[in-house]
Design an enzyme around this catalytic site. Structure first.
Site, PDB file in Angstrom:
ATOM      1  N   ALA A  14       0.769  -1.244   0.000  1.00  0.00           N
ATOM      2  CA  ALA A  14       0.000   0.000   0.000  1.00  0.00           C
ATOM      3  C   ALA A  14       0.800   1.295   0.000  1.00  0.00           C
ATOM      4  O   ALA A  14       0.271   2.335  -0.394  1.00  0.00           O
ATOM      5  CB  ALA A  14      -0.958   0.003   1.194  1.00  0.00           C
ATOM      6  N   PRO A  69       3.021   4.480  -0.961  1.00  0.00           N
ATOM      7  CA  PRO A  69       2.909   5.491   0.085  1.00  0.00           C
ATOM      8  C   PRO A  69       1.489   5.875   0.484  1.00  0.00           C
ATOM      9  O   PRO A  69       1.304   6.754   1.314  1.00  0.00           O
ATOM     10  CB  PRO A  69       3.622   6.699  -0.531  1.00  0.00           C
ATOM     11  CG  PRO A  69       3.315   6.559  -1.997  1.00  0.00           C
ATOM     12  CD  PRO A  69       3.338   5.083  -2.279  1.00  0.00           C
ATOM     13  N   GLY A  70       0.490   5.259  -0.126  1.00  0.00           N
ATOM     14  CA  GLY A  70      -0.880   5.512   0.298  1.00  0.00           C
ATOM     15  C   GLY A  70      -1.792   6.120  -0.736  1.00  0.00           C
ATOM     16  O   GLY A  70      -2.962   6.366  -0.451  1.00  0.00           O
ATOM     17  N   ASP A 120      -0.957  -4.035  -5.944  1.00  0.00           N
ATOM     18  CA  ASP A 120      -0.125  -3.102  -6.710  1.00  0.00           C
ATOM     19  C   ASP A 120       1.318  -3.479  -6.380  1.00  0.00           C
ATOM     20  O   ASP A 120       1.939  -2.908  -5.493  1.00  0.00           O
ATOM     21  CB  ASP A 120      -0.448  -1.664  -6.324  1.00  0.00           C
ATOM     22  CG  ASP A 120       0.275  -0.658  -7.204  1.00  0.00           C
ATOM     23  OD1 ASP A 120       0.239  -0.816  -8.426  1.00  0.00           O
ATOM     24  OD2 ASP A 120       0.875   0.285  -6.648  1.00  0.00           O
ATOM     25  N   CYS A 140       3.836  -0.674 -12.076  1.00  0.00           N
ATOM     26  CA  CYS A 140       4.220   0.536 -12.823  1.00  0.00           C
ATOM     27  C   CYS A 140       5.455   0.240 -13.664  1.00  0.00           C
ATOM     28  O   CYS A 140       6.328   1.094 -13.832  1.00  0.00           O
ATOM     29  CB  CYS A 140       4.453   1.717 -11.879  1.00  0.00           C
ATOM     30  SG  CYS A 140       5.810   1.487 -10.709  1.00  0.00           S
TER      31      CYS A 140
END
Length: 451
Positions: free
Chosen positions: A105, A107-108, A171, A224
């Site tokens: 998670a 940096p948020g 992610d 990414c």
């Protein structure tokens, strides 16, 4: 084969456009926290130079320049984000009442975006201590209430909750090729060996995430990076290991089909974002079989705790106490060890109750001190303010947005903004009407982080 040779081989006729995009500025966007402010008010009051709406999620806009010191960012009313990074949560399609797991998670950005959709509960996880502290800081800044933050290995976290989550976001940690334009180190450290290492770790995380997903539930896997080994190949291998999982086609007005034309989505810099891959996966079975997690019983408030909350005219349905620290939430607390769960209200120290900054960023308190622009800048630098009002703890606001808290003596506001969140000397809050000013930095000092 180096990075650019691989990209040329993968993109073929699109490679010249990709190469040209490397010379353009890194894309930026702001995403509105609609739990803080509605869209019309934001458009009327933000003063931002909004170039155009972001195609990747609702209530987000492409911007240029640095806006980290804008009051609406400091207050958590908006979040700065690379535009395409918001696509995975958009694809996850969180619904009100969903239980959601955000497994990698920090940096948020995605956790705060998930909470905007009002799930019933969010469990977010980050192993690295420093990154977990940044994640917690962003959750606090945006007024998060119904969440639990785990600082553990992603696989262990997922396996604590078999069959309990309606939506799971993976992610995944990746080789970060989409960050090469922003960080020179990403290109310096790039290697095919690192891609293989990342792919092996991603496979383990996906297998654990599968266990946490309820039958009928949806998982979104995203990275990414551009590497096929971490994207299309990863999803294909996962589906082979788990035949009860199917890949659902992603129909969005952004991005392009994945390299295998299997239903996934890719976003390249020439598509308006810096780099994103996403695949939407569904688990077969009946969602009625969702398991229930173990819950803590709510605690009874002490006289000191009750007096403070009554003074603030704030209450929560459920409370939890760890040593002398009090936390509040809108649903029962989960059993287990957490870095944070719910809102940190404050702690009892000897014969007094000392409230926490997080409480004033999440609550709507009865006693407020509304600051003008000059007062806000002074407050964010840690200064005391001449401000006649009733004695006691007070929520500090600007245009109604929470900025922290102070203690009123009746004539002066004693500043209680944590030192690690104060602006550095020589910096200035970037007010909407002020235009470009000298950028400062909001630092996160170790001594102000919760252990």
């Amino acid at each position: 084969m180096d990075f650019f040779e691989r990209m040329k081989s993968s993109l073929k006729e699109d490679y010249p456009a990709f190469l040209a995009s490397m010379d353009r500025p890194f894309a930026r966007s702001v995403r509105l926290n609609t739990r803080r402010m509605d869209r019309d008010r934001f458009l009327a009051e933000s003063g931002l130079d909004l170039e155009r709406e972001s195609p990747f999620t609702r209530d987000a806009w492409i911007v240029s320049g640095s806006w980290g010191l804008h009051p609406l960012h400091v207050s958590g009313a908006m979040y700065l984000q690379e535009p395409s990074a918001s696509a995975p949560v958009d694809i996850l399609d969180v619904q009100t009442g969903d239980r959601v797991l955000d497994l990698c998670a920090a940096p948020g950005s995605k956790s705060t975006q998930i909470l905007r959709e009002k799930p019933s509960f969010l469990v977010c996880n980050e192993l690295d201590p420093k990154r977990a502290s940044v994640l917690l800081s962003n959750l606090e800044r945006t007024g998060a209430v119904d969440f639990a933050l785990s600082r553990d290995d992603a696989c262990r976290t997922a396996r604590r909750f078999p069959g309990m989550f309606d939506k799971v976001l993976v992610d995944a940690p990746c080789s970060g090729e989409g960050m090469i334009k922003k960080h020179d180190l990403a290109l310096t450290e790039w290697s095919e060996a690192n891609i293989r290492t990342c792919a092996a770790r991603q496979a383990d995380i996906l297998d654990a995430a599968y266990e946490a997903l309820v039958c009928g539930g949806v998982m979104v896997y995203s990275t990414c990076t551009y590497a096929r080994e971490e994207n299309e190949d990863q999803v294909r291998a996962f589906l082979q290991r788990h035949p009860d999982m199917t890949q659902e086609p992603i129909h969005k007005p952004y991005g392009r089909p994945d390299f295998d034309q299997a239903g996934g989505l890719r976003i390249f810099p020439m598509d308006g974002g810096e780099g994103q891959f996403a695949a939407r996966l569904r688990k077969a079975g009946d969602p009625e079989d969702r398991r229930e997690p173990s819950r803590e019983k709510t605690v009874r408030l002490t006289a000191l705790e009750q007096a403070f909350l009554q003074d603030m005219q704030v209450s929560f349905p459920y409370y939890y106490r760890e040593k002398n620290r009090l936390y509040g939430m809108n649903q029962p607390f989960l059993k287990g060890t957490w870095k944070r769960q719910g809102v940190f209200i404050g702690e009892t120290v000897k014969t007094r109750f000392e409230p926490a900054h997080a409480f004033f960023m999440a609550a709507d308190c009865a006693r407020k001190a509304e600051l003008d622009d000059a007062q806000l800048d002074a407050f964010l630098h840690g200064q005391e303010l001449a401000y006649p009002m009733e004695k006691g703890y007070v929520q500090v606001t600007w245009h109604g947005q929470p900025m922290g808290f102070a203690k009123s003596t009746g004539k002066v506001l004693k500043n209680k903004l944590p030192k690690g969140l104060r602006l550095l000397a020589g910096s200035q809050v970037r007010l909407p009407e002020a235009g470009s000013v000298t950028d400062g930095t909001v630092t996160e000092r170790k001594e102000n982080q919760e252990a």
